[in-house]
Design a protein around this motif. Sequence first.
Motif, PDB file in Angstrom:
ATOM      1  N   LEU A   4       0.829  -1.209   0.000  1.00  0.00           N
ATOM      2  CA  LEU A   4       0.000   0.000   0.000  1.00  0.00           C
ATOM      3  C   LEU A   4       0.862   1.256   0.000  1.00  0.00           C
ATOM      4  N   ALA A   5       0.342   2.300  -0.630  1.00  0.00           N
ATOM      5  CA  ALA A   5       1.086   3.553  -0.775  1.00  0.00           C
ATOM      6  C   ALA A   5       0.189   4.730  -0.401  1.00  0.00           C
ATOM      7  N   PRO A   6      -0.095   4.906   0.885  1.00  0.00           N
ATOM      8  CA  PRO A   6      -0.916   6.059   1.279  1.00  0.00           C
ATOM      9  C   PRO A   6      -0.167   7.368   1.071  1.00  0.00           C
ATOM     10  N   LYS A   7      -0.893   8.447   1.006  1.00  0.00           N
ATOM     11  CA  LYS A   7      -0.300   9.775   0.815  1.00  0.00           C
ATOM     12  C   LYS A   7       0.685  10.083   1.938  1.00  0.00           C
ATOM     13  N   LEU A   8       1.856  10.644   1.593  1.00  0.00           N
ATOM     14  CA  LEU A   8       2.844  11.032   2.598  1.00  0.00           C
ATOM     15  C   LEU A   8       2.549  12.456   3.067  1.00  0.00           C
ATOM     16  N   GLY A   9       2.492  12.624   4.379  1.00  0.00           N
ATOM     17  CA  GLY A   9       2.251  13.943   4.949  1.00  0.00           C
ATOM     18  C   GLY A   9       3.543  14.592   5.421  1.00  0.00           C
ATOM     19  N   VAL A  10       3.407  15.776   5.964  1.00  0.00           N
ATOM     20  CA  VAL A  10       4.579  16.530   6.428  1.00  0.00           C
ATOM     21  C   VAL A  10       5.317  15.768   7.523  1.00  0.00           C
ATOM     22  N   ASP A  11       4.595  15.139   8.429  1.00  0.00           N
ATOM     23  CA  ASP A  11       5.262  14.395   9.501  1.00  0.00           C
ATOM     24  C   ASP A  11       6.083  13.226   8.956  1.00  0.00           C
ATOM     25  N   ASP A  12       5.612  12.623   7.863  1.00  0.00           N
ATOM     26  CA  ASP A  12       6.355  11.515   7.248  1.00  0.00           C
ATOM     27  C   ASP A  12       7.676  11.982   6.647  1.00  0.00           C
ATOM     28  N   ALA A  13       7.779  13.279   6.350  1.00  0.00           N
ATOM     29  CA  ALA A  13       8.940  13.809   5.637  1.00  0.00           C
ATOM     30  C   ALA A  13      10.031  14.313   6.577  1.00  0.00           C
ATOM     31  N   ARG A  14       9.850  14.149   7.873  1.00  0.00           N
ATOM     32  CA  ARG A  14      10.882  14.595   8.819  1.00  0.00           C
ATOM     33  C   ARG A  14      12.014  13.566   8.862  1.00  0.00           C
ATOM     34  N   VAL A  15      13.242  14.023   8.703  1.00  0.00           N
ATOM     35  CA  VAL A  15      14.395  13.121   8.633  1.00  0.00           C
ATOM     36  C   VAL A  15      14.766  12.620  10.024  1.00  0.00           C
ATOM     37  N   ASP A  59      18.861   9.204   2.420  1.00  0.00           N
ATOM     38  CA  ASP A  59      18.875   9.578   0.999  1.00  0.00           C
ATOM     39  C   ASP A  59      17.540   9.222   0.332  1.00  0.00           C
ATOM     40  N   ARG A  60      17.059   8.006   0.565  1.00  0.00           N
ATOM     41  CA  ARG A  60      15.800   7.591  -0.065  1.00  0.00           C
ATOM     42  C   ARG A  60      14.625   8.445   0.411  1.00  0.00           C
ATOM     43  N   LEU A  61      14.583   8.733   1.707  1.00  0.00           N
ATOM     44  CA  LEU A  61      13.465   9.538   2.216  1.00  0.00           C
ATOM     45  C   LEU A  61      13.472  10.927   1.591  1.00  0.00           C
ATOM     46  N   VAL A  62      14.650  11.545   1.542  1.00  0.00           N
ATOM     47  CA  VAL A  62      14.711  12.902   0.996  1.00  0.00           C
ATOM     48  C   VAL A  62      14.298  12.902  -0.469  1.00  0.00           C
ATOM     49  N   ARG A  63      14.796  11.940  -1.252  1.00  0.00           N
ATOM     50  CA  ARG A  63      14.414  11.887  -2.671  1.00  0.00           C
ATOM     51  C   ARG A  63      12.927  11.566  -2.830  1.00  0.00           C
ATOM     52  N   ALA A  64      12.407  10.694  -1.964  1.00  0.00           N
ATOM     53  CA  ALA A  64      10.981  10.346  -2.061  1.00  0.00           C
ATOM     54  C   ALA A  64      10.097  11.560  -1.786  1.00  0.00           C
ATOM     55  N   CYS A  65      10.539  12.427  -0.904  1.00  0.00           N
ATOM     56  CA  CYS A  65       9.719  13.585  -0.496  1.00  0.00           C
ATOM     57  C   CYS A  65      10.036  14.836  -1.302  1.00  0.00           C
ATOM     58  N   THR A  66      10.799  14.705  -2.377  1.00  0.00           N
ATOM     59  CA  THR A  66      11.135  15.834  -3.245  1.00  0.00           C
ATOM     60  C   THR A  66      10.400  15.715  -4.571  1.00  0.00           C
ATOM     61  N   PRO A  67       9.550  16.645  -4.968  1.00  0.00           N
ATOM     62  CA  PRO A  67       9.389  17.972  -4.352  1.00  0.00           C
ATOM     63  C   PRO A  67       8.343  18.043  -3.245  1.00  0.00           C
ATOM     64  N   ALA A  68       7.452  17.093  -3.112  1.00  0.00           N
ATOM     65  CA  ALA A  68       6.386  17.187  -2.111  1.00  0.00           C
ATOM     66  C   ALA A  68       6.328  15.901  -1.284  1.00  0.00           C
ATOM     67  N   PRO A  69       6.079  16.001  -0.003  1.00  0.00           N
ATOM     68  CA  PRO A  69       5.802  17.227   0.786  1.00  0.00           C
ATOM     69  C   PRO A  69       7.051  18.003   1.169  1.00  0.00           C
ATOM     70  N   GLY A  70       8.250  17.522   0.822  1.00  0.00           N
ATOM     71  CA  GLY A  70       9.488  18.226   1.134  1.00  0.00           C
ATOM     72  C   GLY A  70      10.111  17.707   2.419  1.00  0.00           C
ATOM     73  N   ALA A  71      11.303  17.088   2.297  1.00  0.00           N
ATOM     74  CA  ALA A  71      11.985  16.574   3.493  1.00  0.00           C
ATOM     75  C   ALA A  71      12.478  17.739   4.354  1.00  0.00           C
ATOM     76  N   TRP A  72      12.491  17.519   5.651  1.00  0.00           N
ATOM     77  CA  TRP A  72      12.895  18.627   6.528  1.00  0.00           C
ATOM     78  C   TRP A  72      13.512  18.105   7.818  1.00  0.00           C
ATOM     79  N   THR A  73      14.231  19.003   8.464  1.00  0.00           N
ATOM     80  CA  THR A  73      14.755  18.766   9.799  1.00  0.00           C
ATOM     81  C   THR A  73      14.616  20.083  10.558  1.00  0.00           C
ATOM     82  N   THR A  74      15.145  20.155  11.751  1.00  0.00           N
ATOM     83  CA  THR A  74      15.091  21.430  12.478  1.00  0.00           C
ATOM     84  C   THR A  74      16.507  21.832  12.882  1.00  0.00           C
ATOM     85  N   TRP A  75      16.753  23.134  12.836  1.00  0.00           N
ATOM     86  CA  TRP A  75      18.059  23.705  13.156  1.00  0.00           C
ATOM     87  C   TRP A  75      17.853  24.873  14.108  1.00  0.00           C
TER      88      TRP A  75
END
Length: 311
Positions: A200-211, A221-237
């Motif tokens: 199954l491939a449910p829609k990825l949300g913003v929380d799924d895109a946190r590294v 690497d796979r997560l960031v590429r999977a979430c590019t361009p949407a919803p956009g991989a992210w971290t906090t600084w």
Amino acid sequence: MRVVFAGTPEAAVPSLRALLASRHEVVGVLTRPDARAGRGRALRPSPVRGVAEQAGLPVLTPDTLRGDEMADRLREWGPDACAVVAYGLLVPPHLLALPAHGWVNLHFSLLPAWRGAAPVQHAVRAGDDITGAVTFRLEQGLDTGPVLGRLTEPIRPEDTSGALLDRLALAGADLLVATMDGLEQGMLVPEPQPADGVSLAPKLGVDDARVDWARPSYAVDRLVRACTPAPGAWTTWRGERLKLGPVRPTPAPSDRELAPGELLAGRQDVLVGTGGGAVRLDRVQPHGRREMAAADWARGVRPGTGERFDG
């Protein structure tokens, strides 16, 4: 054949254009209502609506396909088949039976793998080597209908979901037209999907895109590429969100072991430790600012020794 096209995003546009250039007659288009987008949050028509109106086609943007009104409109259009590409609404049973050749869905995976709204993103995140596109006859189950045609496409090591979807959308457009040709000629025999290999491939949300930096470098690497361009991989600084562009797994420095999330900024590049190896940052986008090279960003924020992304 007379065809009604149902689709919404940019990935559906090549299929609509291919049908318009084919011998089939597109007699109407269904697409999602205008949505707010961009910094000004102005209402914008879907990409499919833009192309359909340029072609002079009648367009409907219903919020739902339930009710008798849509059935009446479909009977007026009189399609022999309906083509569906990333439309975004469920088709109720009383509409599925209206066209003689049914509703034909172009799906961007090798079914029964990755049934659902985000097949390309899940294939990239899982590290699949091969994916593809399938045309199948819609039924009530989630992407469970019998298959009419398929093609394969390798997933390249540098592929983002956006780049891979662009290729599949173009190749899938030809597959959709070929499927319509085959249906018209009575040449296709629908093949039931196998019971094995379902995922199954449910829609990825913003929380799924946190590294999660504790994961190995290949998984980051796979997560960031999977979430590019949407919803956009992210971290906090330093407490603020930082959007990440593609990263590249790289050996950790021989003279220094990087903890998960720890930064090592040089003059030309920025390395980040993971749970196994390191990754090299390419582009980043701080909250509320433009995208920039990671090295330029690091020169501005000057990470201290041992400083880490927050997670």
